[in-house]
Design a protein around this motif. Structure first.
Motif, PDB file in Angstrom:
ATOM      1  N   ASN A 117       0.864  -1.182   0.000  1.00 20.44           N
ATOM      2  CA  ASN A 117       0.000   0.000   0.000  1.00 20.44           C
ATOM      3  C   ASN A 117       0.903   1.235   0.000  1.00 20.44           C
ATOM      4  OD1 ASN A 117      -1.562   2.274   1.051  1.00 20.44           O
ATOM      5  ND2 ASN A 117      -3.160   0.759   1.483  1.00 20.44           N
ATOM      6  N   ILE A 118       0.832   2.031  -1.038  1.00 19.83           N
ATOM      7  CA  ILE A 118       1.767   3.153  -1.196  1.00 19.83           C
ATOM      8  C   ILE A 118       1.486   4.301  -0.232  1.00 19.83           C
ATOM      9  CG2 ILE A 118       2.207   2.592  -3.616  1.00 19.83           C
ATOM     10  CD1 ILE A 118       0.336   4.853  -4.402  1.00 19.83           C
ATOM     11  N   LEU A 119       0.323   4.302   0.421  1.00 24.11           N
ATOM     12  CA  LEU A 119      -0.016   5.371   1.359  1.00 24.11           C
ATOM     13  C   LEU A 119       0.683   5.198   2.702  1.00 24.11           C
ATOM     14  CD1 LEU A 119      -3.856   5.748   0.708  1.00 24.11           C
ATOM     15  CD2 LEU A 119      -1.978   7.110  -0.258  1.00 24.11           C
ATOM     16  N   ASN A 120       0.924   3.933   3.112  1.00 18.63           N
ATOM     17  CA  ASN A 120       1.506   3.698   4.438  1.00 18.63           C
ATOM     18  C   ASN A 120       2.623   2.655   4.443  1.00 18.63           C
ATOM     19  OD1 ASN A 120       0.089   1.209   4.234  1.00 18.63           O
ATOM     20  ND2 ASN A 120      -1.723   2.173   5.135  1.00 18.63           N
ATOM     21  N   ASP A 121       2.957   2.136   3.277  1.00 15.74           N
ATOM     22  CA  ASP A 121       4.034   1.150   3.118  1.00 15.74           C
ATOM     23  C   ASP A 121       3.755  -0.199   3.776  1.00 15.74           C
ATOM     24  OD1 ASP A 121       5.702   2.486   1.433  1.00 15.74           O
ATOM     25  OD2 ASP A 121       6.977   3.331   3.001  1.00 15.74           O
ATOM     26  N   ASN A 122       2.520  -0.462   4.198  1.00 14.88           N
ATOM     27  CA  ASN A 122       2.162  -1.809   4.648  1.00 14.88           C
ATOM     28  C   ASN A 122       2.149  -2.743   3.449  1.00 14.88           C
ATOM     29  OD1 ASN A 122       1.819  -1.316   7.398  1.00 14.88           O
ATOM     30  ND2 ASN A 122      -0.270  -0.573   7.111  1.00 14.88           N
ATOM     31  N   PHE A 123       2.606  -3.965   3.651  1.00 19.79           N
ATOM     32  CA  PHE A 123       2.622  -4.904   2.528  1.00 19.79           C
ATOM     33  C   PHE A 123       2.184  -6.282   2.983  1.00 19.79           C
ATOM     34  CE2 PHE A 123       6.875  -5.152   4.361  1.00 19.79           C
ATOM     35  CZ  PHE A 123       7.106  -6.517   4.419  1.00 19.79           C
ATOM     36  N   THR A 124       1.782  -7.086   2.021  1.00 19.73           N
ATOM     37  CA  THR A 124       1.413  -8.466   2.270  1.00 19.73           C
ATOM     38  C   THR A 124       1.730  -9.288   1.034  1.00 19.73           C
ATOM     39  OG1 THR A 124      -0.334  -9.929   3.095  1.00 19.73           O
ATOM     40  CG2 THR A 124      -0.979  -8.301   1.451  1.00 19.73           C
ATOM     41  N   TYR A 125       1.556 -10.597   1.163  1.00 21.57           N
ATOM     42  CA  TYR A 125       1.839 -11.504   0.053  1.00 21.57           C
ATOM     43  C   TYR A 125       0.596 -12.327  -0.279  1.00 21.57           C
ATOM     44  CZ  TYR A 125       6.754 -10.707   1.420  1.00 21.57           C
ATOM     45  OH  TYR A 125       7.959 -10.153   1.742  1.00 21.57           O
ATOM     46  N   PHE A 126       0.547 -12.808  -1.503  1.00 20.09           N
ATOM     47  CA  PHE A 126      -0.342 -13.913  -1.830  1.00 20.09           C
ATOM     48  C   PHE A 126       0.362 -14.783  -2.862  1.00 20.09           C
ATOM     49  CE2 PHE A 126      -1.792 -10.607  -4.845  1.00 20.09           C
ATOM     50  CZ  PHE A 126      -1.823 -11.286  -6.048  1.00 20.09           C
TER      51      PHE A 126
END
Length: 361
Positions: A117-126
């Motif tokens: 997420n470019i707004l808060n730099d949270n990331f995840t995988y799938f």
């Protein structure tokens, strides 16, 4: 005693039957997606992915030509929205595909997608994999019979799986286990016994240390550890019963040692009974849904005849239930195994009720 070479041959992928496909659609596991596994194979280059110790992770980071990259990125963002949100395009502008990794090791050869997420730099995988009926049965059984819910989607020959967070078992055993307190080691021993029992009951095989994760949770003044399977390729396929018992893989030797050193025989038996009872309760709570799934599996073919013949006799030797000798498919063996656990639980519960009534009188 640990055995080696339990896995005989590479398991083939089995197609999803019409009945299983209908089941997946009914329970919202089927959804049209804009990208297929085969599309991601069109990469034009790659580099090796190394871990923090500069060791090869067996993953490669793939790259696509300019003409393919924009289309693939957009499609992967849409898949993320379908898997984790309402499927609309409203969040796509705030997503970025940071990496597409490909694993050449193992049966499934998955793609791992990192979305940020470019707004808060949270990331995840799938993960994007080829559809395999065995894997689908494994995912559904994990969702219903383990303490954990799973989110996945199937569309034609492509399977989308959410990421299961945790410390890979092999890394935990090597780097974290030596630092655990004696109390934490006792707790891990207990969890391994329960995990071992759960895998055997629902015929989930090949739980070597890199196919499960350790999940630490901070609870007041201590850390609680849980064990979660992350690979479901070997659901109801192999003929050797010990394949479905993580304790017999040499990669889990340190965990088996924990059990030997930290738990008495009585405690091990107690935890096995606890896990069987919990699984039985989950079977009863899911009722029609799990009955429908195992009924579909009974008529399906997700293994070879030799494996079915070997496994049914080994389980008969363990349970002395003559019905196992009559099984012709892995689905029939699985159904009987779950019924065996459920019947034992119901018989024990009824016995307790009767005994309590006698005491009251």
């Amino acid at each position: 005693m640990l055995e080696e070479k339990l896995i005989s041959k590479k398991k083939p992928a089995y197609p999803v039957s019409k009945r299983l496909d209908t089941y997946l659609e009914h329970y919202s596991r089927k959804s049209e997606i804009p990208v297929f596994y085969e599309d991601l194979l069109r990469f034009s280059g790659s580099v090796v992915v190394y871990d923090s110790h500069d060791e090869d992770t067996l993953w490669i980071r793939v790259f696509y030509s300019d003409s393919d990259r924009a289309e693939i990125d957009l499609s992967l963002k849409k898949v993320y929205s379908i898997l984790h949100s309402d499927g609309s395009d409203s969040i796509i502008a705030y997503l970025n595909v940071d990496a597409v990794d490909y694993c050449t090791f193992g049966n499934s050869k998955p793609f791992r997608i990192k979305i940020r997420n470019i707004l808060n730099d949270n990331f995840t995988y799938f993960y994007v994999k080829k559809t395999d009926a065995s894997r689908v049965y494994g995912l559904e059984l994990e969702h219903m019979l383990s303490p954990y819910n799973l989110n996945f989607l199937v569309y034609k020959d492509t399977l989308i799986e959410e990421h299961i967070a945790g410390i890979p078992g092999d890394i935990f055993i090597k780097e974290f286990l030596p630092k655990c307190t004696e109390s934490e080691k006792s707790q891990l021993a207990k969890e391994f016994v329960k995990f071992n029992e759960r895998c055997m009951i629902r015929l989930l095989g090949d739980m070597r240390s890199y196919n499960y994760v350790i999940v630490p949770t901070h609870d007041f003044d201590h850390v609680v550890y849980k064990i979660r399977a992350i690979d479901f390729d070997q659901q109801s396929y192999e003929g050797k019963l010990n394949v479905y018992r993580p304790q017999f893989f040499k990669e889990n030797f340190k965990m088996v040692e924990l059990v030997r050193n930290k738990l008495q025989r009585y405690s091990v038996d107690q935890y096995k009974v606890e896990e069987r009872s919990i699984v039985a309760k989950r079977i009863l709570s899911y009722g029609d849904r799990i009955a429908e799934l195992v009924d579909i599996c009974r008529a399906d073919h997700v293994s070879i005849r030799e494996n079915v013949a070997l496994l049914k006799m080994q389980i008969y030797d363990l349970t002395l239930d003559l019905n196992f000798k009559k099984c012709k498919t892995m689905g029939e063996i699985l159904t009987l195994a779950l019924d065996f656990v459920k019947r034992n639980y119901e018989n024990i519960s009824m016995k307790q009720i009767i005994e309590n009534k006698i005491k009251i009188q």
